[in-house]
Design a protein around this motif. Structure first.
Motif, PDB file in Angstrom:
ATOM      1  N   ARG A 164       0.832  -1.210   0.000  1.00 26.78           N
ATOM      2  CA  ARG A 164       0.000   0.000   0.000  1.00 26.78           C
ATOM      3  C   ARG A 164       0.863   1.255   0.000  1.00 26.78           C
ATOM      4  O   ARG A 164       1.889   1.325   0.672  1.00 26.78           O
ATOM      5  CB  ARG A 164      -0.907   0.001   1.233  1.00 26.78           C
ATOM      6  N   GLU A 165       0.419   2.244  -0.763  1.00 26.68           N
ATOM      7  CA  GLU A 165       1.053   3.545  -0.701  1.00 26.68           C
ATOM      8  C   GLU A 165       0.711   4.208   0.630  1.00 26.68           C
ATOM      9  O   GLU A 165      -0.450   4.184   1.058  1.00 26.68           O
ATOM     10  CB  GLU A 165       0.553   4.428  -1.843  1.00 26.68           C
ATOM     11  N   PRO A 166       1.708   4.779   1.331  1.00 24.41           N
ATOM     12  CA  PRO A 166       1.453   5.354   2.657  1.00 24.41           C
ATOM     13  C   PRO A 166       0.337   6.384   2.684  1.00 24.41           C
ATOM     14  O   PRO A 166      -0.405   6.484   3.653  1.00 24.41           O
ATOM     15  CB  PRO A 166       2.806   5.981   3.028  1.00 24.41           C
ATOM     16  N   ALA A 167       0.218   7.187   1.617  1.00 25.28           N
ATOM     17  CA  ALA A 167      -0.789   8.253   1.609  1.00 25.28           C
ATOM     18  C   ALA A 167      -2.066   7.866   0.882  1.00 25.28           C
ATOM     19  O   ALA A 167      -2.926   8.709   0.652  1.00 25.28           O
ATOM     20  CB  ALA A 167      -0.196   9.508   0.968  1.00 25.28           C
ATOM     21  N   ALA A 168      -2.191   6.580   0.522  1.00 26.69           N
ATOM     22  CA  ALA A 168      -3.356   6.160  -0.265  1.00 26.69           C
ATOM     23  C   ALA A 168      -4.645   6.292   0.539  1.00 26.69           C
ATOM     24  O   ALA A 168      -4.674   6.061   1.744  1.00 26.69           O
ATOM     25  CB  ALA A 168      -3.176   4.712  -0.717  1.00 26.69           C
ATOM     26  N   ARG A 169      -5.707   6.671  -0.160  1.00 27.64           N
ATOM     27  CA  ARG A 169      -7.007   6.798   0.481  1.00 27.64           C
ATOM     28  C   ARG A 169      -7.741   5.461   0.444  1.00 27.64           C
ATOM     29  O   ARG A 169      -7.492   4.630  -0.429  1.00 27.64           O
ATOM     30  CB  ARG A 169      -7.826   7.864  -0.241  1.00 27.64           C
ATOM     31  N   PRO A 170      -8.652   5.231   1.388  1.00 29.10           N
ATOM     32  CA  PRO A 170      -9.394   3.966   1.403  1.00 29.10           C
ATOM     33  C   PRO A 170     -10.291   3.826   0.189  1.00 29.10           C
ATOM     34  O   PRO A 170     -10.821   4.804  -0.339  1.00 29.10           O
ATOM     35  CB  PRO A 170     -10.211   4.058   2.697  1.00 29.10           C
ATOM     36  N   GLY A 171     -10.440   2.569  -0.253  1.00 31.45           N
ATOM     37  CA  GLY A 171     -11.288   2.292  -1.398  1.00 31.45           C
ATOM     38  C   GLY A 171     -12.128   1.055  -1.169  1.00 31.45           C
ATOM     39  O   GLY A 171     -12.243   0.548  -0.036  1.00 31.45           O
ATOM     40  N   ALA A 172     -12.701   0.537  -2.255  1.00 29.86           N
ATOM     41  CA  ALA A 172     -13.593  -0.622  -2.152  1.00 29.86           C
ATOM     42  C   ALA A 172     -12.852  -1.838  -1.622  1.00 29.86           C
ATOM     43  O   ALA A 172     -13.417  -2.625  -0.841  1.00 29.86           O
ATOM     44  CB  ALA A 172     -14.207  -0.918  -3.523  1.00 29.86           C
ATOM     45  N   PHE A 173     -11.600  -2.012  -2.041  1.00 27.43           N
ATOM     46  CA  PHE A 173     -10.855  -3.174  -1.571  1.00 27.43           C
ATOM     47  C   PHE A 173     -10.615  -3.118  -0.064  1.00 27.43           C
ATOM     48  O   PHE A 173     -10.586  -4.154   0.610  1.00 27.43           O
ATOM     49  CB  PHE A 173      -9.522  -3.282  -2.304  1.00 27.43           C
ATOM     50  N   ASP A 174     -10.455  -1.921   0.486  1.00 31.62           N
ATOM     51  CA  ASP A 174     -10.273  -1.781   1.928  1.00 31.62           C
ATOM     52  C   ASP A 174     -11.545  -2.178   2.679  1.00 31.62           C
ATOM     53  O   ASP A 174     -11.471  -2.738   3.770  1.00 31.62           O
ATOM     54  CB  ASP A 174      -9.873  -0.353   2.269  1.00 31.62           C
ATOM     55  N   ARG A 175     -12.695  -1.897   2.093  1.00 30.04           N
ATOM     56  CA  ARG A 175     -13.947  -2.340   2.710  1.00 30.04           C
ATOM     57  C   ARG A 175     -14.057  -3.862   2.677  1.00 30.04           C
ATOM     58  O   ARG A 175     -14.540  -4.478   3.629  1.00 30.04           O
ATOM     59  CB  ARG A 175     -15.129  -1.692   2.002  1.00 30.04           C
ATOM     60  N   LEU A 176     -13.582  -4.453   1.581  1.00 27.84           N
ATOM     61  CA  LEU A 176     -13.562  -5.911   1.504  1.00 27.84           C
ATOM     62  C   LEU A 176     -12.636  -6.486   2.564  1.00 27.84           C
ATOM     63  O   LEU A 176     -12.950  -7.502   3.199  1.00 27.84           O
ATOM     64  CB  LEU A 176     -13.103  -6.348   0.106  1.00 27.84           C
ATOM     65  N   GLN A 177     -11.498  -5.831   2.763  1.00 25.05           N
ATOM     66  CA  GLN A 177     -10.585  -6.290   3.804  1.00 25.05           C
ATOM     67  C   GLN A 177     -11.227  -6.227   5.188  1.00 25.05           C
ATOM     68  O   GLN A 177     -11.039  -7.131   6.009  1.00 25.05           O
ATOM     69  CB  GLN A 177      -9.314  -5.440   3.799  1.00 25.05           C
ATOM     70  N   LEU A 178     -11.956  -5.148   5.454  1.00 25.21           N
ATOM     71  CA  LEU A 178     -12.644  -5.049   6.737  1.00 25.21           C
ATOM     72  C   LEU A 178     -13.641  -6.192   6.885  1.00 25.21           C
ATOM     73  O   LEU A 178     -13.757  -6.800   7.957  1.00 25.21           O
ATOM     74  CB  LEU A 178     -13.357  -3.705   6.856  1.00 25.21           C
ATOM     75  N   GLY A 179     -14.366  -6.503   5.803  1.00 31.85           N
ATOM     76  CA  GLY A 179     -15.288  -7.641   5.856  1.00 31.85           C
ATOM     77  C   GLY A 179     -14.564  -8.937   6.142  1.00 31.85           C
ATOM     78  O   GLY A 179     -15.046  -9.778   6.926  1.00 31.85           O
ATOM     79  N   LEU A 180     -13.375  -9.123   5.545  1.00 26.87           N
ATOM     80  CA  LEU A 180     -12.591 -10.330   5.798  1.00 26.87           C
ATOM     81  C   LEU A 180     -12.156 -10.403   7.252  1.00 26.87           C
ATOM     82  O   LEU A 180     -12.257 -11.460   7.892  1.00 26.87           O
ATOM     83  CB  LEU A 180     -11.369 -10.336   4.880  1.00 26.87           C
ATOM     84  N   VAL A 181     -11.696  -9.271   7.794  1.00 25.67           N
ATOM     85  CA  VAL A 181     -11.240  -9.263   9.189  1.00 25.67           C
ATOM     86  C   VAL A 181     -12.398  -9.548  10.145  1.00 25.67           C
ATOM     87  O   VAL A 181     -12.264 -10.324  11.089  1.00 25.67           O
ATOM     88  CB  VAL A 181     -10.569  -7.913   9.527  1.00 25.67           C
ATOM     89  N   VAL A 182     -13.551  -8.922   9.906  1.00 25.69           N
ATOM     90  CA  VAL A 182     -14.709  -9.142  10.773  1.00 25.69           C
ATOM     91  C   VAL A 182     -15.165 -10.602  10.697  1.00 25.69           C
ATOM     92  O   VAL A 182     -15.479 -11.227  11.715  1.00 25.69           O
ATOM     93  CB  VAL A 182     -15.855  -8.183  10.387  1.00 25.69           C
ATOM     94  N   ALA A 183     -15.203 -11.161   9.480  1.00 26.96           N
ATOM     95  CA  ALA A 183     -15.587 -12.562   9.331  1.00 26.96           C
ATOM     96  C   ALA A 183     -14.594 -13.477  10.040  1.00 26.96           C
ATOM     97  O   ALA A 183     -14.992 -14.439  10.719  1.00 26.96           O
ATOM     98  CB  ALA A 183     -15.672 -12.927   7.849  1.00 26.96           C
ATOM     99  N   ALA A 184     -13.304 -13.180   9.895  1.00 24.99           N
ATOM    100  CA  ALA A 184     -12.287 -13.987  10.576  1.00 24.99           C
ATOM    101  C   ALA A 184     -12.406 -13.844  12.086  1.00 24.99           C
ATOM    102  O   ALA A 184     -12.250 -14.823  12.830  1.00 24.99           O
ATOM    103  CB  ALA A 184     -10.896 -13.554  10.111  1.00 24.99           C
ATOM    104  N   LEU A 185     -12.677 -12.623  12.554  1.00 27.70           N
ATOM    105  CA  LEU A 185     -12.831 -12.395  13.987  1.00 27.70           C
ATOM    106  C   LEU A 185     -14.019 -13.183  14.541  1.00 27.70           C
ATOM    107  O   LEU A 185     -13.914 -13.844  15.594  1.00 27.70           O
ATOM    108  CB  LEU A 185     -13.013 -10.903  14.242  1.00 27.70           C
ATOM    109  N   ALA A 186     -15.148 -13.137  13.845  1.00 28.62           N
ATOM    110  CA  ALA A 186     -16.322 -13.889  14.288  1.00 28.62           C
ATOM    111  C   ALA A 186     -16.043 -15.390  14.295  1.00 28.62           C
ATOM    112  O   ALA A 186     -16.432 -16.116  15.221  1.00 28.62           O
ATOM    113  CB  ALA A 186     -17.515 -13.571  13.384  1.00 28.62           C
ATOM    114  N   THR A 187     -15.359 -15.867  13.264  1.00 28.83           N
ATOM    115  CA  THR A 187     -15.013 -17.288  13.199  1.00 28.83           C
ATOM    116  C   THR A 187     -14.093 -17.678  14.344  1.00 28.83           C
ATOM    117  O   THR A 187     -14.249 -18.742  14.956  1.00 28.83           O
ATOM    118  CB  THR A 187     -14.338 -17.597  11.849  1.00 28.83           C
ATOM    119  N   ASP A 188     -13.125 -16.810  14.644  1.00 29.18           N
ATOM    120  CA  ASP A 188     -12.200 -17.103  15.739  1.00 29.18           C
ATOM    121  C   ASP A 188     -12.936 -17.168  17.071  1.00 29.18           C
ATOM    122  O   ASP A 188     -12.650 -18.028  17.913  1.00 29.18           O
ATOM    123  CB  ASP A 188     -11.110 -16.030  15.782  1.00 29.18           C
TER     124      ASP A 188
END
Length: 473
Positions: free
Chosen positions: A366-390
């Protein structure tokens, strides 16, 4: 290149600072080498100067000039089409333009050192045979369980020290640091793994075989950063190194597999049986030596596949998200407390570790100054799903423990789930704050790299304490 994208390339600052940031970004386009970037920079500065004379501020002029220059991805593709031979030159040629005899001498010494240590790793893997510990079983075809377990436990202890030595020498790591930060902790871990009276196929022996490589790879990371483990950027460099090492090792292994097949087929056609030599010497020694050779390739040829691991991470993130969600839903539907299959629990732990790997490699690119985009929202969904599974798996493990009592496997799984939980909770919070604009992407990187030693520490705890705690069964 859109104006919004341009603004993510540079922070606020002087024109020179903005151009330095642009150059750093441009150099990531590997089809564009240093002279190309110099030429593009000259053109960029001329454009900025013209726009400033027309009345724009330096920052406004810079953004407009970058936009006129064109998207760097497009520039990179154009250079790749015109200079397609560069990739192959980078891969196979020893010299690089402008490095001179001194640079060539340094690279040659590095290669000689890598080959010598690769040979040492290959020989070290066969060293136990001098003491009657057979790698592939006895001549009568029987396999000693204690010999098998010895190699399962010690294969990393026999090979990874040579990788650590290569990295430490390459970085001219002071001997005091080598002894205090590498040799001493490695000696404690290896001694514990070998002096404890494990049952040959006991749970604690198997757990040691699984966790010792993780702990020793953490020490490899210390060697990679030259002992400067407090630096977040150096830790992230080690993350990138790990991903690139996996890629190169897989490529070397594929090539070695083809070569092995040719050797076996050729000698078989001549009526010579070489399967014993191949299975006992060629394959294991080649696999051991490739550990160091792959590291040399990463160090010498970073420009070729530097971003392969992050690209693969972005490709697999949607797929892993779907798998995690499917497993979570299926587990909840079929929830039966303590009767959750142990194999499923292990599989989920592996999957959660993969999730963290994906997060690491996406963050690394990731570029240090990059702004959040659709892929970042997908990542949040992945983290939340992984957290719930854990959380579900942790509840299942606690239920199994309450029902059937403690065991080495249960405690190891509980500990890993707890370690993963701590990481995922904070990662989810940071990802959420990043999407809301409260933190920068650098906070995600710092958290993940700061948490890396926790995994190594937990692996060391399992190696050192689980044997005595559970009677070596």
């Amino acid at each position: 290149m859109s104006r919004a994208r341009d603004e993510t390339l540079v922070p606020d600052g002087t024109l020179d600072e903005q151009i330095d940031a642009w150059r750093a970004y441009a150099r990531r386009a590997r089809a564009v080498d240093a002279p190309d970037v110099d030429e593009l920079e000259d053109h960029l500065r001329d454009q900025v100067a013209d726009l400033v004379r027309s009345g724009l501020s330096e920052r406004e002029a810079f953004l407009v000039a970058v936009g006129r220059l064109g998207a760097l991805d497009d520039v990179s593709r154009e250079f790749a089409r015109e200079h397609s031979e560069r990739l192959w030159k980078q891969l196979v040629l020893w010299d690089e333009p402008g490095t001179g005899p001194a640079g060539e001498s340094v690279r040659r010494r590095s290669l000689v050192r890598a080959l010598a240590l690769a040979g040492g790793a290959a020989l070290a893997l066969k060293l136990p045979t001098l003491f009657g510990i057979s790698f592939g079983g006895g001549s009568d075809g029987t396999v000693d369980e204690s010999d098998v377990m010895f190699y399962l436990i010690n294969v990393s202890a026999l090979v990874l020290p040579f990788l650590g030595a290569y990295l430490a020498l390459d970085r001219a790591m002071p001997w005091r640091r080598v002894l205090g930060m590498l040799v001493a902790p490695a000696a404690v871990l290896v001694a514990a793994a070998n002096l404890y009276p494990y049952e040959p196929t006991g749970a604690t022996a198997i757990l040691t075989a699984i966790h010792l490589p993780v702990a020793l790879w953490t020490l490899v990371g210390v060697a990679y950063v030259g002992g400067d483990w407090r630096s977040a950027s150096r830790r992230m460099d080690f993350v990138r190194f790990t991903g690139e090492w996996v890629v190169y090792y897989a490529l070397v292994a594929l090539g070695g597999g083809v070569l092995t097949g040719v050797v076996v087929a050729g000698f078989t056609a001549l009526g010579v049986d070489v399967t014993g030599f191949v299975s006992s010497w060629l394959v294991p020694c080649g696999a051991a030596g490739a550990v160091v050779v792959a590291a040399w390739l990463v160090e010498a040829k970073q420009a070729v596949v530097e971003n392969v691991a992050p690209v693969l991470a972005r490709v697999f993130t949607p797929l892993v998200t779907a798998v995690v969600l499917a497993l979570l839903v299926a587990t909840l539907v079929r929830w039966d407390g303590a009767d959750v299959d142990r194999g499923l629990l292990i599989l989920v732990d592996v999957l959660l570790a993969l999730v963290l790997g994906l997060l690491l490699y996406v963050v690394s690119a990731r570029e240090p100054a990059a702004r959040p985009g659709a892929f970042d929202r997908l990542q949040l969904g992945l983290v939340v799903a992984a957290l719930a599974t854990d959380v579900v798996m942790l509840a299942a493990m606690l239920t199994r423990t309450a029902e059937y009592g403690l065991s080495p496997n249960k405690v190891a799984a509980l500990g890993l789930d707890a370690v993963l939980l701590g990481n995922l909770v904070r990662a989810a919070m940071l990802q959420r704050d990043f999407l809301r604009g409260r933190v920068r992407a650098a906070a995600l990187e710092r958290w993940q790299t700061t948490y890396l030693p926790v995994f190594g520490a937990w692996a060391a705890v399992v190696v050192v304490t689980f044997g005595p705690a559970f009677g070596f069964v």
